[in-house]
Design an enzyme around this catalytic site. Structure first.
Site, PDB file in Angstrom:
ATOM      1  CB  CYS A  93     -20.524 -30.320 -72.956  1.00 41.84           C
ATOM      2  SG  CYS A  93     -21.734 -31.614 -73.984  1.00 41.84           S
TER       3      CYS A  93
ATOM      4  CD  GLU B 175     -10.384 -28.929 -72.117  1.00 38.93           C
ATOM      5  OE1 GLU B 175     -10.627 -30.155 -71.446  1.00 38.93           O
ATOM      6  OE2 GLU B 175     -10.718 -27.898 -71.412  1.00 38.93           O
TER       7      GLU B 175
ATOM      8  NE  ARG C 177      -9.258 -32.793 -63.563  1.00 39.56           N
ATOM      9  CZ  ARG C 177     -10.410 -32.085 -63.441  1.00 39.56           C
ATOM     10  NH1 ARG C 177     -11.157 -31.255 -64.390  1.00 39.56           N
ATOM     11  NH2 ARG C 177     -10.550 -31.387 -62.101  1.00 39.56           N
TER      12      ARG C 177
ATOM     13  NE  ARG D 138     -11.024 -31.989 -69.453  1.00 34.01           N
ATOM     14  CZ  ARG D 138     -12.065 -31.373 -68.987  1.00 34.01           C
ATOM     15  NH1 ARG D 138     -12.570 -31.735 -67.837  1.00 34.01           N
ATOM     16  NH2 ARG D 138     -12.731 -30.287 -69.963  1.00 34.01           N
TER      17      ARG D 138
END
Length: 448
Positions: free
Chosen positions: A147, A185, A230, A232
């Site tokens: 990102c 993702e 987690r 995503r």
């Protein structure tokens, strides 16, 4: 999970994706009813939580049915930013044939090549790869791009605005290859990155490339047979000429809640206890402090004078800081793994032993098989595992995408001289679960 199952407040919070404090508020407000067991611990009864969509989905899951999905023919894929192989392995298990995997890190490339010698692993900078030879020859393109903030000088919010970022390279690959579907993702925080402008630019570029974006969704690994909290962000885009004729369905959640006990011991996830392996060690001073932290506890459980010394300036800062001096709980899922198990701000101490998690414990929490070997230094191995998409989450997404491709194959059949599922035999041999053919007929396009 059955309707009469008891569930701890912490595990319920994990499934819901909220804090324990939020669950406590729900109980105080009568939204759910807590009971107390013989050990004076609060718990909830699943049958009384069926009004919560997340619990209802677990009670009414079709996980086992979706496990039976196999490809109608050989569907091909290319993966970018492949890392240590979590996403690639999951998509492989779902039945996709990788034509190319690109990764810059030499240790991650070595890992991919060691475990899958037949994979075409291309080590190097994605900027230097020409994807045009694959034009029209690839069904699926996948990648977990880093990102990065985009430039908004022109305020056009289009393809050229992303130049200089790795998303631009992913978009360039899509433009040059023109796959039927592509999937990206990223971290959940991408949705808020740069005040939401990053995701809006991504959506704009996807449309400019000629693809219909399914409404992005954050998937919690804990709901997909993974003993980890987690999350995503998944983006799936279908080429304009195909999108109106198919109906993508997100994967069903699993009916079970996995914990570290499932990861470390013989059971449904693994057929043996976790193998011994290398791992980081605590310095003597830190080990002395961590021994004082109970299972599931953190710095708040330390004597105040020791907490102040250990936390230093962080002691007086706001926020819970619950990652500091954190010991995991055997009967809960792991916190999200990081690139190192003993970072002070994001501690991942073993539940019952005073040490960081080992490499193989790390790998099991990410649902890698025990025979998946990681190359490089100890820190390189932790980094590859910590950055990976959990294999079981990737596999669930892969099955959903495979169902989509089975629909596409009905409306856009391709002649093939291959024996049916010929390239799928390595998957059958490894996992022994693909026996029937599961394919829904195409339905009108929807984002649901």
């Amino acid at each position: 999970m059955t309707r009469d199952t008891h569930i701890s407040l912490n595990n319920f919070a994990d499934i819901m994706g909220v804090s324990r404090a939020t669950v406590d508020k729900w109980i105080a407000n009568g939204k759910c009813v807590a009971r107390i067991d013989e050990h004076n611990q609060k718990y909830l009864i699943v049958s009384e939580l069926s009004s919560f969509p997340e619990i209802s989905a677990m009670l009414n899951n079709i996980w086992d049915e979706e496990n039976e999905v196999v490809p109608r023919r050989t569907f091909t894929s290319i993966e970018l930013f492949a890392g240590g192989g979590g996403l690639a392995l999951g998509m492989h298990k779902a039945g996709f044939k990788h034509l190319l995997l690109n990764e810059y890190d030499k240790d991650a490339c070595a890992t991919l090549q060691k475990n899958m010698p037949d994979w075409n692993v291309v080590k190097g900078d994605i900027h230097d790869i020409d994807f045009t030879p694959y034009h029209g020859k690839v069904d699926l393109l996948t990648g977990g791009f880093p990102c990065q903030a985009f430039s908004y000088a022109g305020k056009r919010l289009g393809f050229e605005e992303t130049r200089g970022t790795l998303f631009f390279e992913l978009a360039r690959a899509v433009k040059e290859i023109q796959p039927k579907v592509f999937m990206a993702e990223n971290v959940k925080g991408l949705l808020e990155h740069d005040n939401g402008r990053t995701i809006e630019t991504i959506k704009s570029v996807i449309a400019e490339l000629g693809y219909t974006l399914i409404e992005p969704r954050v998937l919690r690994a804990i709901q997909y047979n993974v003993p980890q909290k987690r999350e995503r962000l998944i983006l799936i885009a279908i080429r304009y000429d195909i999108a109106p004729h198919v109906n993508f369905k997100w994967p069903s959640v699993c009916g079970q809640l996995r914990t570290l006990r499932d990861a470390f011991f013989h059971g449904d996830l693994y057929d043996c206890d976790v193998p011994e392996s290398e791992g980081q060690k605590y310095p003597a001073a830190k080990e002395k402090v961590m021994k004082l932290v109970p299972e599931g506890g953190d710095w708040r459980d330390l004597p105040d004078d020791i907490a102040k010394e250990y936390m230093k300036g962080s002691y007086h800062l706001g926020g819970g800081k619950t990652g500091m001096a954190r010991r995991l709980s055997m009967d809960e899922a792991s916190l999200t793994l990081t690139c190192a198990p003993a970072q002070k701000q994001t501690e991942r101490c073993h539940p019952t032993e005073t040490r960081p998690l080992t490499v193989r414990e790390y790998a099991r929490i990410q649902t890698f098989p025990d025979d998946w070997e990681f190359c490089g230094s100890l820190s390189a191995k932790y980094k590859q595992i910590g950055n990976a998409v959990p294999v079981n989450l990737s596999w669930a997404i892969g099955r959903a995408v495979m169902r989509l491709f089975n629909q596409i194959d009905i409306i856009m059949p391709q002649n093939s001289t291959e024996e049916p599922h010929q390239s799928y035999q390595p998957v059958r041999k490894l996992y022994g679960i693909f026996e029937g053919l599961a394919c829904d007929p195409p339905e009108p396009y929807t984002n649901d």
